[in-house]
Write an enzyme that holds these catalytic residues in place. Structure first.
Site, PDB file in Angstrom:
ATOM      1  N   CYS A  58       0.712  -1.018   0.476  1.00 29.15           N
ATOM      2  CA  CYS A  58       0.054   0.068   0.002  1.00 29.15           C
ATOM      3  C   CYS A  58       0.498   1.115   0.522  1.00 29.15           C
ATOM      4  CB  CYS A  58      -1.155   0.132   1.020  1.00 29.15           C
ATOM      5  SG  CYS A  58      -1.832  -1.451   1.044  1.00 29.15           S
ATOM      6  N   HIS A 118      -3.242   7.002   2.407  1.00 28.58           N
ATOM      7  CA  HIS A 118      -3.677   5.323   1.511  1.00 28.58           C
ATOM      8  C   HIS A 118      -4.820   5.554   2.101  1.00 28.58           C
ATOM      9  CE1 HIS A 118      -3.836   1.524   1.334  1.00 28.58           C
ATOM     10  NE2 HIS A 118      -3.785   1.170   2.365  1.00 28.58           N
ATOM     11  N   ASN A 122     -10.518  -0.587  -0.347  1.00 25.46           N
ATOM     12  CA  ASN A 122      -8.862  -0.261  -0.330  1.00 25.46           C
ATOM     13  C   ASN A 122      -7.985  -0.189  -1.550  1.00 25.46           C
ATOM     14  OD1 ASN A 122      -5.957  -0.226   0.313  1.00 25.46           O
ATOM     15  ND2 ASN A 122      -6.294  -0.735   2.502  1.00 25.46           N
TER      16      ASN A 122
END
Length: 373
Positions: A115, A257, A287
């Site tokens: 990520c 993020h 996500n």
């Protein structure tokens, strides 16, 4: 950074989302869960999912093409792709992306920081520009992360989606709009087991034992990850703001993020800044791993939430453990069109939009509960 010193400058942006959308209501139908429970726990209402035959490289190409058009460029000197789900273990996907975009024999490589990958890729590309190895670079964050999720685990299937986002960097000078400042990167490998896919790599293969199917799927220790994500993202974001000469209250937009809406809210509290200054698109895409930050940038521009002249801090946290951040004054770029659809011809393969086998096997009125509910 000293004004007038060499710097990497954001010059274009593009995005891609798969055409297939899976709303919470479909997950509810599969697991007999509660759509409001999913939204309340994660902030997510729907996510985009690749179709059979679509892969990370397809998403990356579509986003990259949009970014090049945004920058008004037909080519760049380097391509850096951040991904945790490359099309195959070897070779890297970046050279294939470069050739599909018609960029010629340019430098092309992947970055694997899950990520945090897009921030690591920005740092790597900025380094190429600083060294004079390249005058321009295409930086892409792309993941088809639903392909590595346990099909019977709602706790991950509710959170993750697929997508790609990209920016073009050009050589410029510090102080001009779009110049990157305060690029910070960090890691803590001692906690690597908190976020992992245990099987499939050389460590597992070297045992000589058959891989367990469950070890090929993504795993995350949610509670411990939550704490680390908040602490690490808040700290690195604050450091990048300070490097740019800003206090947290001076920052107009925080683009972090999109892991979980509750994590974003906790970081806002940690930084003591209004949550309204945080760009968020997690409700509509979930996500998207390495694609998360550039997709949020594109969405913030399209929605008018991110405007030229805004002081912006980017930050991410992911597997490794890794984290990273950067600061910039947002440049005047063309408003991005809606995200492109992957440019691929689907082939025969598993349909990731179908309910998992364990759910299909149930008779009506089953009593199984989703893990983690």
């Amino acid at each position: 950074m000293t004004p007038g010193a060499p710097a990497a400058v954001v010059a274009g942006i593009g995005a891609c989302l798969p055409a297939v959308v899976v709303p919470n209501e479909e997950l509810v139908a599969w697991w007999e869960a509660d759509a409001e429970w999913i939204r309340a726990r994660t902030g997510i209402e729907r996510r985009h999912v690749v179709s059979p035959g679509e892969a990370t490289g397809d998403l990356a190409v579509a986003a990259g093409r949009r970014a090049l058009a945004s920058a008004g460029l037909g080519g760049v000197d380097a391509v850096v792709v951040a991904t945790g789900t490359p099309d195959q273990l070897s070779p890297a996907v970046a050279p294939q992306v470069a050739v599909r975009l018609g960029l010629g024999p340019v430098a092309a490589f992947d970055v694997g920081a899950v990520c945090t990958g897009f921030l690591y890729a920005l740092g790597a590309a900025a380094g190429l520009l600083a060294a004079g190895t390249a005058r321009s670079a295409l930086v892409i964050g792309a993941d088809a992360f639903t392909t590595v999720l346990d099909p019977d685990d709602l706790t991950t299937r509710a959170v993750f989606g697929d997508g790609a986002g990209a920016v073009v960097l050009r050589a410029g000078t510090a102080g001009e709009p779009g110049a990157l400042a305060g690029v910070r990167l960090g890691s803590d490998g001692a906690r690597h087991r908190l976020i992992e896919i245990p099987g499939g790599g050389s460590r597992q293969r070297a045992t000589g034992q058959p891989v367990k199917e469950s070890d090929l799927y993504f795993r995350m220790q949610g509670r411990a990850v939550f704490s680390q994500a908040v602490t690490r993202m808040a700290a690195t974001a604050r450091d990048s703001a300070a490097d740019a000469g800003w206090a947290p209250g001076d920052v107009d937009r925080w683009v972090l993020h999109q892991a979980n809406a509750r994590i974003l809210a906790a970081v806002a509290r940690e930084l003591r800044v209004p949550a309204e200054r945080f760009v968020s698109n997690i409700a509509t895409v979930g996500n998207t791993v390495a694609a998360s930050v550039p997709l949020a940038l594109a969405d913030g521009m399209a929605g008018g939430h991110l405007r030229p002249g805004h002081r912006v801090v980017l930050a991410a946290f992911g597997g490794g453990l890794t984290w990273g951040s950067a600061a910039t004054v947002w440049p005047d770029l063309p408003t991005p069109p809606p995200p492109a659809v992957p440019e691929t011809t689907p082939v025969e393969g598993p349909d990731l939009t179908e309910p998992p086998a364990a759910v299909r096997r149930r008779s009506g009125g089953g009593t199984d509960q989703p893990r983690g509910r």
